[in-house]
Enzyme design. Structure first.
Site, PDB file in Angstrom:
ATOM      1  N   GLY A  41       0.837  -1.205   0.000  1.00  0.00           N
ATOM      2  CA  GLY A  41       0.000   0.000   0.000  1.00  0.00           C
ATOM      3  C   GLY A  41       0.864   1.244   0.000  1.00  0.00           C
ATOM      4  N   ILE A  76      -0.173   6.291   4.946  1.00  0.00           N
ATOM      5  CA  ILE A  76       0.432   5.551   6.062  1.00  0.00           C
ATOM      6  C   ILE A  76       1.647   4.759   5.576  1.00  0.00           C
ATOM      7  CG2 ILE A  76       0.037   3.698   7.758  1.00  0.00           C
ATOM      8  CD1 ILE A  76      -2.792   4.775   8.123  1.00  0.00           C
ATOM      9  N   ASP A 122     -13.814   8.564  11.766  1.00  0.00           N
ATOM     10  CA  ASP A 122     -13.492   7.478  10.831  1.00  0.00           C
ATOM     11  C   ASP A 122     -14.630   6.476  10.632  1.00  0.00           C
ATOM     12  OD1 ASP A 122     -11.006   8.629  10.739  1.00  0.00           O
ATOM     13  OD2 ASP A 122      -9.896   6.834  11.334  1.00  0.00           O
ATOM     14  N   HIS A 125      10.652  37.634   5.733  1.00  0.00           N
ATOM     15  CA  HIS A 125      11.908  37.199   5.120  1.00  0.00           C
ATOM     16  C   HIS A 125      12.972  37.021   6.202  1.00  0.00           C
ATOM     17  CE1 HIS A 125      15.268  37.016   2.336  1.00  0.00           C
ATOM     18  NE2 HIS A 125      15.906  37.874   3.131  1.00  0.00           N
TER      19      HIS A 125
HETATM   20  P1  FAD Z   1     -10.416   6.741  16.716  1.00  0.00           P
HETATM   21  O1  FAD Z   1      -9.272   7.617  16.965  1.00  0.00           O
HETATM   22  O2  FAD Z   1     -10.181   5.460  16.016  1.00  0.00           O
HETATM   23  O3  FAD Z   1     -11.127   6.485  18.122  1.00  0.00           O
HETATM   24  C1  FAD Z   1     -12.229   5.632  18.242  1.00  0.00           C
HETATM   25  C2  FAD Z   1     -12.349   5.196  19.682  1.00  0.00           C
HETATM   26  O4  FAD Z   1     -13.592   4.487  19.827  1.00  0.00           O
HETATM   27  C3  FAD Z   1     -11.260   4.230  20.131  1.00  0.00           C
HETATM   28  O5  FAD Z   1     -10.604   4.758  21.257  1.00  0.00           O
HETATM   29  C4  FAD Z   1     -11.988   2.927  20.448  1.00  0.00           C
HETATM   30  O6  FAD Z   1     -11.439   2.245  21.572  1.00  0.00           O
HETATM   31  C5  FAD Z   1     -13.402   3.427  20.754  1.00  0.00           C
HETATM   32  N1  FAD Z   1     -14.462   2.428  20.521  1.00  0.00           N
HETATM   33  C6  FAD Z   1     -14.719   1.731  19.387  1.00  0.00           C
HETATM   34  N2  FAD Z   1     -15.820   0.965  19.540  1.00  0.00           N
HETATM   35  C7  FAD Z   1     -16.270   1.175  20.803  1.00  0.00           C
HETATM   36  C8  FAD Z   1     -17.365   0.683  21.557  1.00  0.00           C
HETATM   37  N3  FAD Z   1     -18.244  -0.176  21.055  1.00  0.00           N
HETATM   38  N4  FAD Z   1     -17.515   1.120  22.824  1.00  0.00           N
HETATM   39  C9  FAD Z   1     -16.633   2.003  23.364  1.00  0.00           C
HETATM   40  N5  FAD Z   1     -15.585   2.500  22.694  1.00  0.00           N
HETATM   41  C10 FAD Z   1     -15.414   2.105  21.431  1.00  0.00           C
HETATM   42  N6  FAD Z   1      -4.691  11.591  10.985  1.00  0.00           N
HETATM   43  C11 FAD Z   1      -4.263  12.872  10.900  1.00  0.00           C
HETATM   44  O7  FAD Z   1      -5.080  13.785  10.828  1.00  0.00           O
HETATM   45  N7  FAD Z   1      -2.925  13.167  10.899  1.00  0.00           N
HETATM   46  C12 FAD Z   1      -1.989  12.205  10.966  1.00  0.00           C
HETATM   47  O8  FAD Z   1      -0.806  12.497  10.970  1.00  0.00           O
HETATM   48  C13 FAD Z   1      -2.407  10.856  11.040  1.00  0.00           C
HETATM   49  N8  FAD Z   1      -1.504   9.861  11.118  1.00  0.00           N
HETATM   50  C14 FAD Z   1      -1.936   8.571  11.255  1.00  0.00           C
HETATM   51  C15 FAD Z   1      -0.982   7.561  11.339  1.00  0.00           C
HETATM   52  C16 FAD Z   1      -1.388   6.253  11.472  1.00  0.00           C
HETATM   53  C17 FAD Z   1      -0.354   5.152  11.569  1.00  0.00           C
HETATM   54  C18 FAD Z   1      -2.776   5.926  11.558  1.00  0.00           C
HETATM   55  C19 FAD Z   1      -3.226   4.517  11.735  1.00  0.00           C
HETATM   56  C20 FAD Z   1      -3.719   6.934  11.465  1.00  0.00           C
HETATM   57  C21 FAD Z   1      -3.313   8.266  11.304  1.00  0.00           C
HETATM   58  N9  FAD Z   1      -4.229   9.298  11.193  1.00  0.00           N
HETATM   59  C22 FAD Z   1      -3.801  10.590  11.059  1.00  0.00           C
HETATM   60  C23 FAD Z   1      -5.687   9.037  11.203  1.00  0.00           C
HETATM   61  C24 FAD Z   1      -6.277   9.339  12.580  1.00  0.00           C
HETATM   62  O9  FAD Z   1      -5.607   8.588  13.565  1.00  0.00           O
HETATM   63  C25 FAD Z   1      -7.766   8.991  12.580  1.00  0.00           C
HETATM   64  O10 FAD Z   1      -8.383   9.647  11.489  1.00  0.00           O
HETATM   65  C26 FAD Z   1      -8.425   9.449  13.868  1.00  0.00           C
HETATM   66  O11 FAD Z   1      -7.870   8.807  14.984  1.00  0.00           O
HETATM   67  C27 FAD Z   1      -9.931   9.162  13.828  1.00  0.00           C
HETATM   68  O12 FAD Z   1     -10.493   9.609  15.005  1.00  0.00           O
HETATM   69  P2  FAD Z   1     -11.872   8.990  15.553  1.00  0.00           P
HETATM   70  O13 FAD Z   1     -12.185   9.748  16.794  1.00  0.00           O
HETATM   71  O14 FAD Z   1     -12.861   8.962  14.481  1.00  0.00           O
HETATM   72  O15 FAD Z   1     -11.553   7.476  15.876  1.00  0.00           O
END
Ligand code: FAD
Length: 587
Positions: free
Chosen positions: A300, A304, A430, A562
């Site tokens: 990929g 990432i 996400d 600058h």
């Molecule tokens: P998440 O951060 O995935 O959080 C979801 C939470 O929900 C988790 O803590 C999980 O435990 C909880 N959960 C899930 N199901 C349940 C349930 N049933 N009950 C209770 N809790 C639950 N984005 C950027 O903008 N900049 C970057 O530089 C960047 N770098 C990245 C590098 C890597 C290696 C990866 C993998 C991702 C990166 N991202 C980056 C993407 C970014 O991490 C995600 O877009 C972001 O974390 C999404 O946030 P979220 O709150 O939607 O979900």
């Protein structure tokens, strides 16, 4: 009651607009949200929606007519309502016209004013449950508390989600050290001599854990300081207003007036034969390896994959990227991709594009990756294989079927207000967003909560910057050159190479350029793309330019300090019309 429609303010510098088209005639019935007329300014055309349903009773400014911002344009009445006696000016005075400082994200007509945090008793407050404490969920929870709600946040694993624990933050800790390591290794170029410079992997892992711990602790502190109740456990829906949480201490049921689902994503692992072989890992494990591997195949060539290639290739790992599409980084401007590809090649990264992985198999202490390329089938042998083909929304186990929340291939479906098909249940980040980025998740969190608290807000992705933290860094906002051409714009381009930028030269980081994509008709900026040092910080100027619908002239007439890399933004803007100062005139 009749509603007066006024000339919307569509940008900070707009003072008047012209009605280029009425989509409805006097006497027609209109639906709330339906486009009823088009406003043009010297910079843009904008389709204006009906703020209410009713009858378009009166048009005061016809096609081709102009009016100052906030002047009345038309009246929508209820069926049978008499509007003859309405004094347009008086009606307008009732409609709030936003001040520059309180302008809403989407210019709605009429504009609503911001609600202040409430001092209501807990029992009278709206109960909001946020499921998931990543950057989407925790920001939504804090915003909801600021707006006066009684908020509970539930997470089954960790505060800060993917972003803080296995995403944005840990990768950037590694990339920062790698960036300095590269700079010191080339130190003799800048008179900096150092012997035996090496990365101590174990210390770096420790630093990563320490920074993650500090930030996670900060999130906990902020949630507590805002009065948010934190529950550790796995949440699922019992009904639309009841959430069951399995905790270590037993099962709890929480009642909610509104729910924000923010359950994030997880690495997608495709069903390729041998994917479970030892040594085949996801990004989660790639952040915590015992030691730096001698070779790594990365499946990929997206953001990432390319970030990990930058990290490990700089540490001496022999990296091979396999990408199914004809090119890596498919959504990035083509000129920028060629620069980063050349830079990674110089670090020894090999690319197999338009190539498909057909299987993995263990070979002693390493893994064989079978790949079908345009030149035939090959086998890549590597210590580790990182599968970075994308991420899948996490929605299983939430009980969405119990309550009929609609999903599409696992992703929760929402409208532009981030509401699901079940009124009162919102989804962000996400698990539902078209863009899987932390800052998008956070912004969506704020928008969803504003809507829950009664402040109508649409999610607008126009100013979302995409950043890749390779060295050099990549950042872009708005349309790429190809997207702008495909959309039919009369495209003008301005480019400035960093080799002609003094600060980049001082930093010994001249690899890169800034590129403006501009609508030739009005010189309005459609996109800004860059590769080079600090690109991920500089992109904020591009995002702001898009938010303010800036023209090339507005960038050019802004003084850039600058010596800075930012000066190259001013020069690239000048180059749109072929008048950059610090590069020879175009032939
Ligand atoms: P998440 O951060 O995935 O959080 C979801 C939470 O929900 C988790 O803590 C999980 O435990 C909880 N959960 C899930 N199901 C349940 C349930 N049933 N009950 C209770 N809790 C639950 N984005 C950027 O903008 N900049 C970057 O530089 C960047 N770098 C990245 C590098 C890597 C290696 C990866 C993998 C991702 C990166 N991202 C980056 C993407 C970014 O991490 C995600 O877009 C972001 O974390 C999404 O946030 P979220 O709150 O939607 O979900």
């Amino acid at each position: 009651m009749a509603t007066t429609i006024t000339m919307p303010k569509l940008g900070l510098t707009m003072t008047e607009g012209t009605i280029s088209e009425w989509k409805k005639s006097e006497g027609d019935s209109v639906e709330k949200g339906e486009i009823i007329f088009v406003v043009s300014t010297d910079k843009l055309s904008y389709e204006v929606e009906a703020p209410e349903s009713g009858i378009l009773a009166k048009i005061m400014v016809g096609e081709g007519g102009s009016a100052p911002v906030a002047d009345p344009l038309a009246i929508i009445s209820e069926p049978g309502e008499e509007i003859e006696d309405m004094q347009p000016q008086a009606a307008v005075e009732e409609a709030a016209v936003p001040q520059e400082s309180e302008k809403e994200e989407e210019t709605a007509v009429p504009v609503k004013t911001e609600k202040k945090p409430t001092t209501e008793k807990k029992a009278d407050r709206k109960r909001i449950v946020v499921i998931g404490a990543g950057p989407g969920g925790y920001v939504a929870a804090i915003k909801a508390a600021q707006l006066g709600a009684d908020v509970t946040i539930v997470d089954r694993k960790w505060l800060g989600g993917t972003c803080l624990n296995v995403g944005c933050i840990p990768t950037k800790v590694l990339l920062h050290t790698v960036e300095l390591f590269n700079a010191v290794r080339e130190g003799s170029m800048i008179g900096l001599m150092a012997d035996n410079v090496r990365v101590d992997w174990k210390s770096l892992m420790k630093r990563k854990e320490q920074i993650v711990g500090q930030l996670v602790g900060g999130v906990k502190g902020l949630l507590s300081a805002n009065g948010v109740t934190i529950i550790e456990g796995e949440a699922s829906f019992v009904s639309e207003k009841e959430i069951q949480v399995k905790t270590e201490g037993g099962v709890k049921t929480i009642e909610a007036d509104n729910v924000v689902i923010a359950t994030g994503s997880a690495p997608a692992m495709p069903p390729i034969p041998g994917i479970d072989s030892e040594g085949v890992i996801s990004s989660n494990e790639a952040l915590s390896l015992e030691e730096v591997p001698s070779s790594m195949a990365i499946i990929g060539g997206g953001v990432i994959g390319v970030e990990f290639a930058s990290i490990y290739a700089s540490l001496g790992t022999r990296v091979t990227i396999v990408e199914m599409l004809p090119e890596i980084l498919p959504n990035i401007d083509e000129d920028i991709v060629q620069i980063i590809k050349a830079s990674l090649s110089r670090k020894g990264v090999e690319f197999h594009t338009a190539s498909k992985v057909t299987g993995f198999s263990k070979n002693g202490g390493s893994v064989d990756v079978a790949v079908s390329t345009s030149e035939g089938d090959i086998v890549i042998n590597s210590d580790k294989v990182l599968v970075a083909i994308g991420r899948r929304p996490v929605t299983d186990g939430l009980g969405l079927d119990n309550i009929g929340v609609r999903t599409n291939r696992g992703s929760i479906v929402t409208d532009e207000y981030l509401c699901t098909n079940k009124p009162g249940i919102y989804s962000i980040g996400d698990c539902s967003s078209p863009i899987m980025l932390a800052h998008v998740a956070s912004h969506e969190g704020e928008v969803a909560v504003e809507n829950i608290m009664g402040h109508e807000k649409k999610m607008d992705y126009k100013t979302n910057p995409g950043c890749i933290y390779t060295s050099p860094e990549i950042a872009g906002v708005g349309l790429t050159e190809k997207e702008a051409r495909d959309k039919g714009y009369d495209v003008k381009i301005g480019k400035f190479p960093l080799v002609a930028n003094g600060k980049s030269m001082i930093m010994n980081e001249t690899e890169g350029m800034i590129k403006f994509v501009v609508d030739g008709k009005y010189d309005e900026i459609l996109g800004v793309h860059m590769v080079g040092p600090r690109a991920t910080d500089l992109i904020v100027e591009g995002a702001l330019a898009l938010r303010l619908e800036a023209t090339v002239e507005e960038i050019v007439s802004t003084i850039h300090a600058h010596p800075t890399v930012g000066e190259a933004l001013g020069e690239a803007a000048l180059d749109v019309n072929g008048v950059a100062i610090h590069i020879p005139p175009r032939k």
